[in-house]
Design a protein around this motif. Structure first.
Motif, short mmCIF file in Angstrom:
data_model
loop_
_atom_site.label_atom_id
_atom_site.label_comp_id
_atom_site.label_asym_id
_atom_site.label_seq_id
_atom_site.Cartn_x
_atom_site.Cartn_y
_atom_site.Cartn_z
N THR A 31 0.83 -1.21 0.00
CA THR A 31 0.00 0.00 0.00
C THR A 31 0.87 1.26 0.00
OG1 THR A 31 -0.06 0.13 2.42
CG2 THR A 31 -1.74 -1.24 1.35
N ARG A 32 0.21 2.37 -0.22
CA ARG A 32 0.91 3.66 -0.17
C ARG A 32 1.51 3.90 1.21
NH1 ARG A 32 4.29 7.02 -2.20
NH2 ARG A 32 3.92 9.21 -1.67
N ALA A 33 0.81 3.47 2.26
CA ALA A 33 1.32 3.64 3.62
C ALA A 33 2.63 2.88 3.81
CB ALA A 33 0.28 3.18 4.63
N MET A 34 2.75 1.71 3.19
CA MET A 34 3.99 0.94 3.29
C MET A 34 5.14 1.64 2.57
SD MET A 34 2.41 -2.87 2.70
CE MET A 34 1.00 -3.39 3.68
N GLU A 35 4.84 2.20 1.41
CA GLU A 35 5.86 2.94 0.68
C GLU A 35 6.33 4.15 1.49
OE1 GLU A 35 3.76 3.80 -2.87
OE2 GLU A 35 4.05 1.81 -3.76
N LEU A 48 0.05 -0.95 11.08
CA LEU A 48 0.95 -2.07 10.85
C LEU A 48 2.12 -1.65 9.97
CD1 LEU A 48 1.59 -5.07 11.23
CD2 LEU A 48 0.17 -5.55 9.22
N ALA A 49 1.84 -0.83 8.96
CA ALA A 49 2.91 -0.33 8.10
C ALA A 49 3.91 0.49 8.90
CB ALA A 49 2.33 0.50 6.96
N ALA A 102 6.20 4.38 4.78
CA ALA A 102 6.95 3.86 5.92
C ALA A 102 8.38 3.56 5.53
CB ALA A 102 6.27 2.60 6.47
N CYS A 103 8.57 3.07 4.31
CA CYS A 103 9.92 2.75 3.84
C CYS A 103 10.73 4.03 3.62
CB CYS A 103 9.84 1.94 2.55
SG CYS A 103 11.44 1.38 1.94
N SER A 104 10.12 5.00 2.95
CA SER A 104 10.86 6.24 2.66
C SER A 104 11.15 7.04 3.92
CB SER A 104 10.07 7.09 1.66
OG SER A 104 8.81 7.48 2.21
N GLY A 105 10.33 6.85 4.96
CA GLY A 105 10.53 7.61 6.19
C GLY A 105 11.33 6.88 7.25
N ARG A 106 11.92 5.74 6.91
CA ARG A 106 12.68 4.96 7.89
C ARG A 106 13.88 5.73 8.41
NH1 ARG A 106 12.07 -0.66 8.24
NH2 ARG A 106 14.19 -0.83 8.99
#
Length: 386
Positions: A181-185, A268-269, A187-191
């Motif tokens: 999902t967009r939320a997962m993307e 969860l993301a 979450a990845c970019s904001g790690r």
């Protein structure tokens, strides 16, 4: 009759059969599919036995929901008893396609459409033959899956291994799992990068039940007390008390947080976006969405050989090879090696690219369009198209 609350841009209709919106991956996929078809202008309905459940909040309010009656009992017996009602609904509402959410309902859906113009779509949601299963039980299970595929107009599989097993049993197609999902993307970019000296952030996601085998992973972590790690377990189920007692016995209770079931996908993301390593110790799986979700959020994965379907995914993502099911020692060694050898982010991104929700669900839509167009139109048109 069968209607959509939005203008139809498609000349076929779909009913999605889902027993109830529970906490499993197949439940989420079925709901996401129904929502997506609705947004794409397909007349679509959700046919369910129960409307309450952990994923009920994901259902688009504009979706039409029809109740499939049953006599009660266990879920499996309840679904078997639904056959007359579901067959009647197919003949009354005449959807062009009836989609089954997963393994338990595939035979029900295939039989309910026999003798009608409605085409049955089955989806394999767990391994056709489970790891370690041999002899007559494996043979009978394979025969059953092949019979269902033969009765179905289309069977959706989650790996080349499953497609090969069903190659002579009708139309079996490998479609990506709609997961990212967009939320997962985001979450990845904001790690935030892991800083030296920080504890390793570990995560397990799944129902606290024997299939998921969290107990084996805890045993493995008990062998790694010399490393600084913290574990979050997201899930609920009948084994929670046993797992809590195991943590105490292993001397790791102060490092383990039981977070309960996380029903909000965005939450969860975010949790995965704060995780260094997802642990997936399952005894069997179909493909396992949490592996894809974790990599989409930038985390690495350690997994057991719960299905051959995950081997190509992990290899493409630069992850540690699968470990034998139930082998705590091998699982512990894999965790330790993954801590010291994180995968390149670019490899993870390539591995999960096709599993983005919209891209994957559009593949489902194209498969449905081709299926609907492959059969001569019925003499009496579906009420959804009138």
């Amino acid at each position: 009759m069968f209607q959509s609350r939005r203008p139809s841009a498609r000349n076929f209709s779909v009913a999605v059969y889902l027993y109830q919106p529970g906490d499993g991956g197949l439940d989420r996929v079925a709901i996401l599919l129904a929502n997506h078809l609705l947004r794409r202008g397909v007349p679509v309905e959700l046919w369910m036995t129960r409307t309450d459940g952990a994923c009920a909040h994901l259902i688009d309010p504009a979706l039409t929901i029809r109740h499939v009656p049953t006599v009660g009992g266990t879920r499996r017996l309840s679904m078997i008893a639904q056959f007359p009602a579901l067959a009647t609904m197919v003949r009354r509402h005449r959807p062009d396609i009836l989609y089954s959410a997963g393994n338990q309902s595939n035979m029900l859906v295939a039989l309910a459409t026999l003798g009608t113009a409605t085409q049955a779509v089955s989806r394999i949601s767990n391994p056709i033959v489970r790891p370690g299963q041999h002899g007559p039980s494996a043979w009978m299970r394979l025969k059953r899956f092949r019979a269902i595929a033969w009765l179905s107009d289309l069977t959706i599989v989650m790996g080349e291994h499953d497609r090969a097993l069903l190659a002579q049993s009708g139309d079996a197609r490998l479609l990506p799992r709609p997961t990212v999902t967009r939320a997962m993307e985001q979450a990845c970019s904001g790690r935030a990068p892991r800083r030296p000296g920080d504890p390793w952030r570990l995560l397990m996601v799944g129902r606290l039940a024997g299939q998921k085998d969290q107990a084996m992973a805890l045993t493995a972590l008990g062998q790694l007390r010399h490393h600084d790690w913290r574990l979050t377990i997201a899930g609920q189920g009948p084994l929670r008390a046993d797992l809590e007692r195991q943590c105490v016995a292993l001397g790791i209770a102060d490092r383990v947080d039981f977070a309960g079931f996380v029903c909000d996908p965005d939450r969860l993301a975010a949790l995965m976006g704060q995780t260094d390593l997802l642990l997936q110790p399952s005894r069997w799986e179909g493909l396992c969405a949490t592996l894809i979700e974790a990599m989409a959020c930038g985390a690495d994965v350690v997994a057991t050989d719960s299905t051959p379907n995950i081997r190509p995914l992990l290899a493409a993502g630069g992850q540690h090879p699968v470990t034998p099911v139930g082998d705590a020692g091998a699982f512990a060694r894999a965790i330790e090696r993954s801590m010291t050898r994180p995968a390149p982010a670019a490899m993870r991104a390539v591995a999960i690219r096709d599993h983005s929700v919209d891209r994957a669900l559009d593949r489902y839509l194209r498969a449905f369009e081709g299926l609907a167009g492959s059969r001569v139109r019925q003499p009496i048109p579906s009420p959804a198209l009138s």
